[in-house]
Design an enzyme around this catalytic site. Structure first.
Site, mmCIF file in Angstrom:
data_model
loop_
_atom_site.group_PDB
_atom_site.id
_atom_site.type_symbol
_atom_site.label_atom_id
_atom_site.label_comp_id
_atom_site.label_asym_id
_atom_site.label_seq_id
_atom_site.Cartn_x
_atom_site.Cartn_y
_atom_site.Cartn_z
ATOM 1 N N ASP A 248 4.624 -17.355 -7.799
ATOM 2 C CA ASP A 248 5.351 -16.103 -7.629
ATOM 3 C C ASP A 248 4.883 -15.143 -8.716
ATOM 4 O O ASP A 248 5.106 -15.396 -9.897
ATOM 5 C CB ASP A 248 6.864 -16.342 -7.752
ATOM 6 C CG ASP A 248 7.654 -15.111 -7.350
ATOM 7 O OD1 ASP A 248 8.629 -15.246 -6.603
ATOM 8 O OD2 ASP A 248 7.265 -13.995 -7.752
ATOM 9 N N GLU B 108 10.429 -9.189 -1.085
ATOM 10 C CA GLU B 108 11.773 -9.249 -1.674
ATOM 11 C C GLU B 108 12.218 -7.902 -2.238
ATOM 12 O O GLU B 108 13.412 -7.658 -2.367
ATOM 13 C CB GLU B 108 11.868 -10.348 -2.734
ATOM 14 C CG GLU B 108 11.145 -10.080 -4.023
ATOM 15 C CD GLU B 108 11.181 -11.286 -4.956
ATOM 16 O OE1 GLU B 108 10.546 -12.309 -4.631
ATOM 17 O OE2 GLU B 108 11.840 -11.199 -6.012
#
Ligand SMILES: C[C@H](O)[C@H](O)[C@@H](O)[C@@H](O)C(=O)O
Ligand SMILES: [Mg+2]
Length: 394
Positions: free
Chosen positions: A214, A268
């Site tokens: 990530d 996101e």
């Protein structure tokens, strides 16, 4: 008995973990030298809190109906979000029927277009929308997944996000997503360290366990490409949010650059059906990861998910506790979900929005039976020990 109407909308703030899960104390893995767009400034490299990742805190939206039922939800937003609820959005709810969810969403979105569209305003709209779905479920005595058309599976499976994919493997999760620790400002040495960390974890988990990185918006196209190419030998399953959210062109290029078989994911920090249409139609990613507390709520995520389905893209919502679990249960193109390991050392399973939600279910052996989501609404209650503050009392 007619349909109940909405009598009161109240917006509170909360500090300390919960929906603003980056709001943690020192020593937590989630704030340990994680690469971000601010990492180019050495003074902001060690801790994301130093540049303000936790500056907002949690927004709690509470909606009381004419029959006395109260629905609520939490998301990231804090005091500015509370202002938007009380001073602007409440007018579209108070007096409306509890079933007017689509109309209320449209009025909240259209009325804030001149200053909203993404970020804190859509976080706020999301919080209100989630509270409306919680309220409707509690009035109808049904879990939200049943209001959405029903579950397509009896069990959810999860990958774990945290510093210890090796422990997550032992706990039964289907994969482990690690934070990237070094960004472009740390040069070739940082890139080598990133790859060494991945190599070490691959050694610990063996050849088949999913490992993901990530990158939290911290890279540029060249660095992301070099990282992906280098990570391929360690079987990286996907490279997540490598670039800033607005760089649709960069994501489209990265998706062409990464080694065959490696997935590119993001979303996101994207919002609304229009933002995700851009990601999908420009071929930016293989998996979209909307956060249901940030993208527009359940009402908008249903629209986003249908778009993704038409593009053969998976929708794996960014970890948002029960709010994503109820959604994932109902979508064929959401075959697994994210669970954020909020224990400071990522060495045990604790509720993601701890300590704010009583009754918040957690994966057991990396899975969650649908029966864990059978309470009305989202099936959680606000922890009465949490100190609520209502900054814009009406
Ligand atoms: C681990 C990442 O740096 C973020 O903290 C995480 O919240 C988010 O990006 C995620 O995908 O879980
Ligand atoms: Mg992420």
């Amino acid at each position: 008995m007619g349909i109940p109407t909405i009598k009161h909308v109240r917006a509170f703030t909360l500090r300390g973990g919960g929906a603003d899960y980056h709001d943690q104390a020192d020593g937590h893995w989630i704030d340990d030298h994680i690469a971000t767009p601010m990492s180019k400034y050495p003074e902001y490299r060690q801790s994301r809190r130093t540049f303000g990742i936790n500056v907002l805190g949690t927004l709690v939206v509470e909606i009381e109906a004419s029959d006395g039922t109260v629905g609520f939800a939490v998301t990231t937003g804090g005091e500015p979000a509370a202002y938007i609820v009380e001073k602007h959005l409440a007018r579209f709810l108070e007096g409306a029927r509890v079933t007017d969810i689509e109309k209320i969403w449209d009025q909240m979105y259209q009325s804030t277009l001149y200053y909203g569209r993404k970020g804190i305003v859509i976080n706020t709209i999301s919080g209100v929308d989630l509270a409306l779905w919680d309220l409707l479920g509690k009035i109808r005595k049904e879990p939200v997944h049943q209001l959405l058309g029903g579950a397509v599976r009896d069990e959810l499976q999860f990958y774990a996000t945290g510093a210890r994919p090796d422990l997550a493997q032992k706990m039964g999760f289907i994969g482990g997503k690690m934070p990237l620790h070094h960004g472009p400002a740390e040069g070739e040495e940082g890139l080598r360290k990133n790859l060494e960390e991945l190599a070490t974890m691959r050694e610990r988990v063996g050849p088949d366990f999913w490992l993901m990185l990530d990158c939290w918006m911290s890279l540029d196209l060249n660095y992301a490409t070099k990282l992906a190419v280098g990570a391929h030998e360690y079987g990286l399953k996907w490279i997540e949010e490598a670039l800033p959210p607005d760089d649709y062109w960069g994501y489209a290029a990265l998706r062409n650059n990464v080694p065959k078989g490696m997935l590119v994911t993001t979303g996101e920090h994207e919002a609304t059906r229009w933002g995700f249409r851009m990601l999908l139609e420009m071929g930016c990613c293989d998996i979209i990861q909307p956060d249901v507390g940030w993208c527009g709520g359940i009402t908008e995520l249903v629209k986003i998910s249908a778009l993704a389905d038409a593009h053969n893209a998976l929708v794996i919502p960014h970890g948002s506790s029960v709010y994503s679990y109820h959604f994932v249960a109902t979508r064929h193109n959401s075959p697994f979900a994210e669970f954020l390991m909020m224990a400071p050392k990522a060495d045990e399973v604790v509720p993601m929005f701890h300590p704010q939600l009583l009754g918040e279910p957690v994966p057991v052996n990396g899975r969650m039976r649908l029966s864990a989501l059978d309470q009305p609404g989202f099936g959680v209650t606000l922890n009465p020990e949490c100190q609520l503050h209502r900054p814009y009392n009406r």
